[in-house]
Scaffold this motif. Structure first.
Motif, PDB file in Angstrom:
ATOM      1  N   LYS A  43       9.734  -2.356  43.334  1.00 25.00           N
ATOM      2  CA  LYS A  43       8.666  -1.668  44.056  1.00 25.00           C
ATOM      3  C   LYS A  43       8.111  -2.548  45.166  1.00 25.00           C
ATOM      4  CE  LYS A  43       7.163   1.403  40.344  1.00 25.00           C
ATOM      5  NZ  LYS A  43       6.082   1.722  39.408  1.00 25.00           N
ATOM      6  N   ASP A  44       7.929  -3.843  44.883  1.00 26.48           N
ATOM      7  CA  ASP A  44       7.443  -4.770  45.905  1.00 26.48           C
ATOM      8  C   ASP A  44       8.425  -4.845  47.065  1.00 26.48           C
ATOM      9  OD1 ASP A  44       5.151  -5.334  44.466  1.00 26.48           O
ATOM     10  OD2 ASP A  44       5.945  -7.197  43.587  1.00 26.48           O
ATOM     11  N   GLU A  45       9.699  -4.937  46.753  1.00 22.74           N
ATOM     12  CA  GLU A  45      10.724  -4.987  47.801  1.00 22.74           C
ATOM     13  C   GLU A  45      10.725  -3.701  48.616  1.00 22.74           C
ATOM     14  OE1 GLU A  45      12.708  -7.496  48.848  1.00 22.74           O
ATOM     15  OE2 GLU A  45      11.546  -8.713  47.457  1.00 22.74           O
ATOM     16  N   GLN A  46      10.539  -2.565  47.944  1.00 27.98           N
ATOM     17  CA  GLN A  46      10.483  -1.281  48.635  1.00 27.98           C
ATOM     18  C   GLN A  46       9.298  -1.252  49.602  1.00 27.98           C
ATOM     19  OE1 GLN A  46      10.364   1.836  45.667  1.00 27.98           O
ATOM     20  NE2 GLN A  46      12.122   2.850  46.581  1.00 27.98           N
ATOM     21  N   ARG A  47       8.143  -1.717  49.148  1.00 25.72           N
ATOM     22  CA  ARG A  47       6.961  -1.755  50.006  1.00 25.72           C
ATOM     23  C   ARG A  47       7.213  -2.630  51.227  1.00 25.72           C
ATOM     24  NH1 ARG A  47       4.084  -3.032  45.043  1.00 25.72           N
ATOM     25  NH2 ARG A  47       3.672  -1.066  44.018  1.00 25.72           N
ATOM     26  N   LYS A  48       7.835  -3.790  51.001  1.00 23.18           N
ATOM     27  CA  LYS A  48       8.134  -4.699  52.111  1.00 23.18           C
ATOM     28  C   LYS A  48       9.095  -4.040  53.107  1.00 23.18           C
ATOM     29  CE  LYS A  48       7.470  -8.965  49.489  1.00 23.18           C
ATOM     30  NZ  LYS A  48       8.144 -10.110  48.861  1.00 23.18           N
ATOM     31  N   LEU A  49      10.112  -3.352  52.591  1.00 21.70           N
ATOM     32  CA  LEU A  49      11.079  -2.688  53.458  1.00 21.70           C
ATOM     33  C   LEU A  49      10.429  -1.564  54.261  1.00 21.70           C
ATOM     34  CD1 LEU A  49      14.267  -2.520  51.215  1.00 21.70           C
ATOM     35  CD2 LEU A  49      13.953  -3.861  53.292  1.00 21.70           C
ATOM     36  N   ILE A  50       9.563  -0.796  53.610  1.00 19.62           N
ATOM     37  CA  ILE A  50       8.882   0.294  54.315  1.00 19.62           C
ATOM     38  C   ILE A  50       8.025  -0.274  55.436  1.00 19.62           C
ATOM     39  CG2 ILE A  50       7.048   2.023  54.063  1.00 19.62           C
ATOM     40  CD1 ILE A  50       8.267   2.636  51.274  1.00 19.62           C
ATOM     41  N   THR A  51       7.320  -1.374  55.141  1.00 19.08           N
ATOM     42  CA  THR A  51       6.503  -2.025  56.164  1.00 19.08           C
ATOM     43  C   THR A  51       7.378  -2.508  57.309  1.00 19.08           C
ATOM     44  OG1 THR A  51       4.922  -2.731  54.475  1.00 19.08           O
ATOM     45  CG2 THR A  51       4.846  -3.872  56.585  1.00 19.08           C
ATOM     46  N   ARG A  52       8.490  -3.111  56.984  1.00 21.16           N
ATOM     47  CA  ARG A  52       9.408  -3.629  58.007  1.00 21.16           C
ATOM     48  C   ARG A  52       9.979  -2.491  58.855  1.00 21.16           C
ATOM     49  NH1 ARG A  52      10.385  -6.775  61.815  1.00 21.16           N
ATOM     50  NH2 ARG A  52      12.540  -7.337  62.133  1.00 21.16           N
ATOM     51  N   PHE A  53      10.355  -1.378  58.213  1.00 21.96           N
ATOM     52  CA  PHE A  53      10.874  -0.234  58.958  1.00 21.96           C
ATOM     53  C   PHE A  53       9.808   0.342  59.887  1.00 21.96           C
ATOM     54  CE2 PHE A  53      14.251   0.386  55.572  1.00 21.96           C
ATOM     55  CZ  PHE A  53      15.279   0.027  56.403  1.00 21.96           C
ATOM     56  N   ASP A  54       8.558   0.373  59.423  1.00 15.35           N
ATOM     57  CA  ASP A  54       7.468   0.842  60.280  1.00 15.35           C
ATOM     58  C   ASP A  54       7.314  -0.063  61.497  1.00 15.35           C
ATOM     59  OD1 ASP A  54       6.971   2.950  58.571  1.00 15.35           O
ATOM     60  OD2 ASP A  54       5.277   1.981  57.567  1.00 15.35           O
ATOM     61  N   ILE A  56       9.663  -1.896  62.856  1.00 12.44           N
ATOM     62  CA  ILE A  56      10.840  -1.674  63.706  1.00 12.44           C
ATOM     63  C   ILE A  56      10.675  -0.378  64.503  1.00 12.44           C
ATOM     64  CG2 ILE A  56      13.304  -1.109  63.666  1.00 12.44           C
ATOM     65  CD1 ILE A  56      13.543  -3.130  61.324  1.00 12.44           C
ATOM     66  N   ALA A  57      10.164   0.667  63.855  1.00 11.84           N
ATOM     67  CA  ALA A  57       9.945   1.937  64.558  1.00 11.84           C
ATOM     68  C   ALA A  57       8.922   1.756  65.677  1.00 11.84           C
ATOM     69  CB  ALA A  57       9.470   3.004  63.575  1.00 11.84           C
ATOM     70  N   LYS A  58       7.879   0.989  65.419  1.00 10.45           N
ATOM     71  CA  LYS A  58       6.863   0.725  66.442  1.00 10.45           C
ATOM     72  C   LYS A  58       7.479  -0.035  67.619  1.00 10.45           C
ATOM     73  CE  LYS A  58       2.353  -1.455  67.045  1.00 10.45           C
ATOM     74  NZ  LYS A  58       1.288  -2.228  66.418  1.00 10.45           N
ATOM     75  N   GLN A  59       8.292  -1.049  67.320  1.00  7.22           N
ATOM     76  CA  GLN A  59       8.964  -1.808  68.376  1.00  7.22           C
ATOM     77  C   GLN A  59       9.909  -0.912  69.169  1.00  7.22           C
ATOM     78  OE1 GLN A  59      10.844  -5.055  66.331  1.00  7.22           O
ATOM     79  NE2 GLN A  59       8.966  -6.273  66.198  1.00  7.22           N
ATOM     80  N   CYS A  60      10.581  -0.015  68.466  1.00  6.75           N
ATOM     81  CA  CYS A  60      11.506   0.916  69.131  1.00  6.75           C
ATOM     82  C   CYS A  60      10.740   1.804  70.108  1.00  6.75           C
ATOM     83  CB  CYS A  60      12.226   1.758  68.081  1.00  6.75           C
ATOM     84  SG  CYS A  60      13.455   2.881  68.746  1.00  6.75           S
ATOM     85  N   ASP A  61       9.583   2.313  69.691  1.00  9.54           N
ATOM     86  CA  ASP A  61       8.770   3.138  70.575  1.00  9.54           C
ATOM     87  C   ASP A  61       8.318   2.351  71.804  1.00  9.54           C
ATOM     88  OD1 ASP A  61       9.032   5.315  68.909  1.00  9.54           O
ATOM     89  OD2 ASP A  61       7.114   4.986  67.884  1.00  9.54           O
ATOM     90  N   GLU A  62       7.902   1.092  71.584  1.00 11.93           N
ATOM     91  CA  GLU A  62       7.479   0.251  72.705  1.00 11.93           C
ATOM     92  C   GLU A  62       8.635   0.023  73.676  1.00 11.93           C
ATOM     93  OE1 GLU A  62       5.923  -3.305  70.956  1.00 11.93           O
ATOM     94  OE2 GLU A  62       4.119  -2.303  70.203  1.00 11.93           O
TER      95      GLU A  62
END
Length: 132
Positions: A43-54, A56-62
């Motif tokens: 679950k901790d790893e999943q939370r970290k991955l979700i945060t990381r994907f968010d 990355i998505a923000k950087q992609c938008d920028e």
């Protein structure tokens, strides 16, 4: 009442069975604890991955916004170059009125909404859209 006979072998195996069940229960509890810990880690790893994907998505938008800005700047630069080339051609052919009109249009860039229509009237057949 008569005293009961106790089968020592039977009672001993009964005790051993209870002891075996207790040992097995402890082992199962221990395994459940390990599984629970692994689930928490997952679950901790999943939370970290979700945060990381968010992130990355923000950087992609920028990056998309920056790319669009660069494309707009590039289109304006291309249009200026086309106009400057038109000015040179007009001066070579002696058409100073068209050269003056094109020079005025270069000063208008970055364009207002009317600029592409004005450009079309001066340089017929040329479409003034992004990528030209």
């Amino acid at each position: 009442m008569a005293p009961r006979k106790i089968d020592r072998v039977g009672s001993k195996s009964q005790t051993e069975k209870k002891l075996g069940v207790r040992v097995e229960a402890k082992r199962v509890k221990s395994e459940m604890g390990k599984v629970r810990e692994e689930q928490e880690c997952s679950k901790d790893e999943q939370r970290k991955l979700i945060t990381r994907f968010d992130e990355i998505a923000k950087q992609c938008d920028e990056l998309k916004q920056e790319t669009e800005m660069i494309e707009k700047q590039s289109a304006i630069t291309r249009a200026k170059l086309v106009l400057m080339f038109g000015i040179l051609k007009a001066r070579e052919s002696g058409d100073l009125v068209q050269a003056a009109n094109l020079t005025a249009l270069v000063k208008l860039l970055p364009w207002k909404k009317q600029a592409p229509a004005a450009l079309e009237s001066i340089v017929p057949g040329k479409t003034w859209t992004r990528g030209t």
